[in-house]
Every structure is written in C-alpha cells, then in structure tokens.
Design a protein around this motif. Structure first.
Motif, mmCIF file in Angstrom:
data_model
loop_
_atom_site.group_PDB
_atom_site.id
_atom_site.type_symbol
_atom_site.label_atom_id
_atom_site.label_comp_id
_atom_site.label_asym_id
_atom_site.label_seq_id
_atom_site.Cartn_x
_atom_site.Cartn_y
_atom_site.Cartn_z
ATOM 1 N N ARG A 100 0.825 -1.210 0.000
ATOM 2 C CA ARG A 100 0.000 0.000 0.000
ATOM 3 C C ARG A 100 0.862 1.264 0.000
ATOM 4 N N VAL A 101 1.993 1.231 0.690
ATOM 5 C CA VAL A 101 2.895 2.386 0.668
ATOM 6 C C VAL A 101 3.410 2.623 -0.750
ATOM 7 N N LEU A 102 3.851 1.559 -1.413
ATOM 8 C CA LEU A 102 4.383 1.699 -2.765
ATOM 9 C C LEU A 102 3.303 2.139 -3.747
ATOM 10 N N GLN A 103 2.095 1.618 -3.596
ATOM 11 C CA GLN A 103 1.002 2.042 -4.467
ATOM 12 C C GLN A 103 0.725 3.530 -4.293
ATOM 13 N N SER A 104 0.761 3.999 -3.063
ATOM 14 C CA SER A 104 0.511 5.412 -2.799
ATOM 15 C C SER A 104 1.616 6.287 -3.374
ATOM 16 N N LEU A 105 2.871 5.868 -3.198
ATOM 17 C CA LEU A 105 3.999 6.655 -3.696
ATOM 18 C C LEU A 105 4.016 6.728 -5.217
ATOM 19 N N LEU A 106 3.630 5.625 -5.881
ATOM 20 C CA LEU A 106 3.711 5.535 -7.342
ATOM 21 C C LEU A 106 2.382 5.838 -8.033
ATOM 22 N N ASP A 107 1.389 6.286 -7.252
ATOM 23 C CA ASP A 107 0.074 6.636 -7.807
ATOM 24 C C ASP A 107 -0.558 5.459 -8.548
ATOM 25 N N LEU A 108 -0.481 4.279 -7.939
ATOM 26 C CA LEU A 108 -1.060 3.083 -8.526
ATOM 27 C C LEU A 108 -2.415 2.788 -7.894
ATOM 28 N N PRO A 109 -3.322 2.159 -8.618
ATOM 29 C CA PRO A 109 -4.647 1.847 -8.052
ATOM 30 C C PRO A 109 -4.548 0.849 -6.912
ATOM 31 N N GLU A 110 -5.503 0.924 -6.013
ATOM 32 C CA GLU A 110 -5.554 0.033 -4.842
ATOM 33 C C GLU A 110 -6.567 -1.086 -5.082
ATOM 34 N N PRO A 111 -6.123 -2.324 -5.183
ATOM 35 C CA PRO A 111 -7.085 -3.430 -5.309
ATOM 36 C C PRO A 111 -7.683 -3.790 -3.947
ATOM 37 N N ARG A 112 -8.730 -4.602 -3.970
ATOM 38 C CA ARG A 112 -9.199 -5.235 -2.736
ATOM 39 C C ARG A 112 -8.288 -6.415 -2.443
ATOM 40 N N TYR A 113 -8.090 -6.687 -1.177
ATOM 41 C CA TYR A 113 -7.234 -7.812 -0.790
ATOM 42 C C TYR A 113 -8.060 -8.877 -0.086
ATOM 43 N N ARG A 114 -7.681 -10.122 -0.329
ATOM 44 C CA ARG A 114 -8.307 -11.282 0.294
ATOM 45 C C ARG A 114 -7.179 -12.260 0.605
ATOM 46 N N HIS A 115 -7.107 -12.728 1.823
ATOM 47 C CA HIS A 115 -6.021 -13.634 2.219
ATOM 48 C C HIS A 115 -6.620 -14.942 2.728
ATOM 49 N N HIS A 116 -6.246 -16.029 2.029
ATOM 50 C CA HIS A 116 -6.859 -17.319 2.326
ATOM 51 C C HIS A 116 -5.988 -18.140 3.284
ATOM 52 N N ARG A 117 -6.581 -19.169 3.834
ATOM 53 C CA ARG A 117 -5.878 -20.096 4.716
ATOM 54 C C ARG A 117 -4.740 -20.781 3.967
ATOM 55 N N LEU A 118 -3.782 -21.311 4.715
ATOM 56 C CA LEU A 118 -2.659 -22.017 4.117
ATOM 57 C C LEU A 118 -2.833 -23.523 4.270
ATOM 58 N N VAL A 119 -2.246 -24.266 3.352
ATOM 59 C CA VAL A 119 -2.141 -25.718 3.498
ATOM 60 C C VAL A 119 -0.814 -25.978 4.199
ATOM 61 N N LEU A 120 -0.855 -26.592 5.351
ATOM 62 C CA LEU A 120 0.340 -26.812 6.154
ATOM 63 C C LEU A 120 0.816 -28.255 6.057
ATOM 64 N N GLY A 121 2.105 -28.434 6.262
ATOM 65 C CA GLY A 121 2.677 -29.768 6.268
ATOM 66 C C GLY A 121 2.476 -30.445 7.609
ATOM 67 N N PRO A 122 2.912 -31.686 7.756
ATOM 68 C CA PRO A 122 2.765 -32.422 9.028
ATOM 69 C C PRO A 122 3.439 -31.723 10.209
ATOM 70 N N ASP A 123 4.472 -30.909 9.913
ATOM 71 C CA ASP A 123 5.174 -30.202 10.984
ATOM 72 C C ASP A 123 4.519 -28.874 11.337
ATOM 73 N N GLY A 124 3.380 -28.565 10.711
ATOM 74 C CA GLY A 124 2.671 -27.328 11.003
ATOM 75 C C GLY A 124 3.189 -26.119 10.251
ATOM 76 N N ARG A 125 4.191 -26.318 9.384
ATOM 77 C CA ARG A 125 4.739 -25.208 8.623
ATOM 78 C C ARG A 125 4.141 -25.166 7.225
ATOM 79 N N LYS A 126 4.228 -23.981 6.589
ATOM 80 C CA LYS A 126 3.703 -23.889 5.235
ATOM 81 C C LYS A 126 4.575 -24.708 4.299
ATOM 82 N N LEU A 127 3.985 -25.148 3.202
ATOM 83 C CA LEU A 127 4.665 -26.047 2.283
ATOM 84 C C LEU A 127 5.766 -25.328 1.509
ATOM 85 N N SER A 128 6.739 -26.107 1.056
ATOM 86 C CA SER A 128 7.856 -25.591 0.284
ATOM 87 C C SER A 128 7.990 -26.379 -1.007
#
Length: 294
Positions: A239-267
């Motif tokens: 959002r800072v970069l969009q404001s500095l560069l006069d770029l449009p602001e999209p809507r944001y949506r952040h979804h859940r992650l699929v985690l591995g057996p160790d509880g960490r995100k996949l690689s």
C-alpha cells in the motif's frame, strides 16, 4: 462497475505444490462466482532458478487443475524496464538508498547486539530490521565499497516514505471463501513501519517481489488480490508503494494455508506435495480438492 479481475502468480523455480493448487483454485472459483476474469502471471525475476522446463511443468499442472486461463499471460522477465523506471521515480523522490551490508554481516551485528542484552527489532516475518551501514562499517570501509564494484541492495527509506504518504493509510480486506466473497470489505490499518527499510532491488536484480507485485497488479488491472495468509502483513508495504507511485488500490483477500505435518507452510523443495508427483502417483483432481478442503 467493471468486472473483477483475479490472478494467480507463481514462480517457475520449482514444481507447484498443493498449497499453490488451493490458491489457484480459489482465485478461479472467485472469478467465476463474481463474473470476473482469472489471469496468470509468471513471476520469473530470478532468471537463474526459473527455467523454461519448470514453466512448462507449471502450465501442465494448471491444465490438470482445469483452470479457465484468460490471456495474456504476463512474464515479469519481459518488463524489467518498467521496474527500473519505478525505482528511478522513487530515487528522484529521495526515498531509495544503496545498502552494502551482507546478510552475514547483518546476522553478526544483530547477534552481538542481542548477546549484550539489547533486543533487536524484527519484521513480521521474523527477519531483523536493517541496522544501517554506518552502524556496522567504518566510514573508510563504506567509502571503499561505494567506490568499488561491491554488491549492494536498493532499500526504501521507510521513515521518509511514510512521511510522504502521510498518516491513516489502510487497505481493503474482503472475504476469501464462500459467502464472504460477496460481503463488504473492511479497512485494515497499514503498519509498514514494522518492516523497516525493505529491499526493492539488488545490484544484479532490477526488482524485488514488493516492487514488482504492485506494478504488475496495476498493469494487469487486478481488482482483487487473493493470496495466502502468509502475505497478509506484507500488504502494508504494498500500500505504501502504491501510494507513492500513484497506482490503483485493489481489494485484498487472504486465504488459509495448506500446512505440512510439521505445522509449517509447504515448500517447493518438498516433492512429496508437488502436483507433478501426486498426479503421477495416481491422485485424482477430486481427491486433491478433498485433501485441500474444497
């Protein structure tokens, strides 16, 4: 109102895994549900690790997922001049500086500081904030590096950037799944200061993820950025970069992650969860959807 535009933006530096499948399928489903478009972007800034073979494999995976891809497909490697132009604009504002500390030097400085009993601030991802060259290097050593061919990064002076942007910066966060897709967005306060002076480019790399993503979203007319929860906090920087560069602001949506057996995100380094391996092992698309909760 214009139709919403969603995107899936993987890097062909390894095989896509089931976490990527969740993100791609959610974006495609949202585009259909909201009568919008679904675009694919190839984030191939790292020319050494991103190969034509891996890109071809990525599109094989997307075809297997049955995704309705809209043209054109944007490749970041074809737009390096645009990223350089944005950097030059920020430099003209006095917001960019060259930083010469290596990762090892930063780690040693932070370790020494914390060993002396003084905590060192870290960004939301847990990385230590940049201490500044003069905190580690002597004036003569810094001058030597500046006058030589030493490696460097180009960092955003976050304090100056926030002073230019002003107070009250927010982003619009909307729901990511189910009925929430059709609900109102909520204003979330941006906290870019917690990231410190982020890297926007390197000596041999014309851009970073933070800079490229906001330029590419604007270029492709992305109205809705639906991505993993691990990038939620990074939205403040965008959002800072969009404001500095006069770029449009999209809507944001952040979804859940699929985690591995160790509880960490996949690689991508874990081939056990790659779509290629699972597909070759006989996994069906129906079974995959069930596995990732769709």
């Amino acid at each position: 109102m214009s139709k919403p535009v969603f995107r899936f933006a993987p890097s062909p530096n390894g095989h896509l895994h089931i976490g990527h499948a969740l993100s791609a399928l959610l974006n495609a489903r949202a585009a259909v549900a909201l009568d919008g478009r679904f675009l694919v972007r190839v984030e191939d800034i790292d020319q050494a690790r991103c190969t034509p073979e891996l890109e071809a494999g990525m599109f094989e995976d997307l075809a297997w997922l049955g995704l309705p891809l809209d043209e054109p497909v944007l490749r970041q490697s074809e737009h390096f001049p645009d990223y350089r132009a944005a950097l030059e604009r920020l430099q003209d504002m006095g917001l960019i500086y060259s930083a010469y500390l290596s990762r090892a030097e930063i780690r040693r400085f932070v370790q020494d500081t914390e060993d002396s009993g003084k905590p060192w601030p870290r960004d939301p991802d847990g990385a230590p904030l940049y201490p500044g060259d003069s905190a580690v290097l002597s004036e003569s050593e810094l001058r030597k590096r500046m006058d030589s061919d030493a490696p460097f990064t180009l960092r955003l002076d976050m304090r100056k950037a926030l002073a230019r942007v002003g107070a009250g910066l927010t982003w619009q966060e909307a729901g990511s799944e189910g009925k929430a897709l059709f609900g109102p967005a909520e204003a979330v306060p941006a906290d870019a200061a917690s990231w410190g002076d982020v890297v926007l480019a390197r000596k041999d790399t014309p851009t970073s993820y933070h800079l490229a993503v906001v330029i590419d979203d604007a270029r492709q007319g992305i109205t809705d950025v639906l991505r993993g929860q691990d990038l939620y906090q990074a939205t403040s920087v965008h959002r800072v970069l969009q404001s500095l560069l006069d770029l449009p602001e999209p809507r944001y949506r952040h979804h859940r992650l699929v985690l591995g057996p160790d509880g960490r995100k996949l690689s991508k380094s874990n081939d056990d969860t790659s779509l290629k391996s699972l597909r070759e092992g006989g996994l069906t698309l129906t079974e995959l959807r069930r596995r990732i909760g769709l």
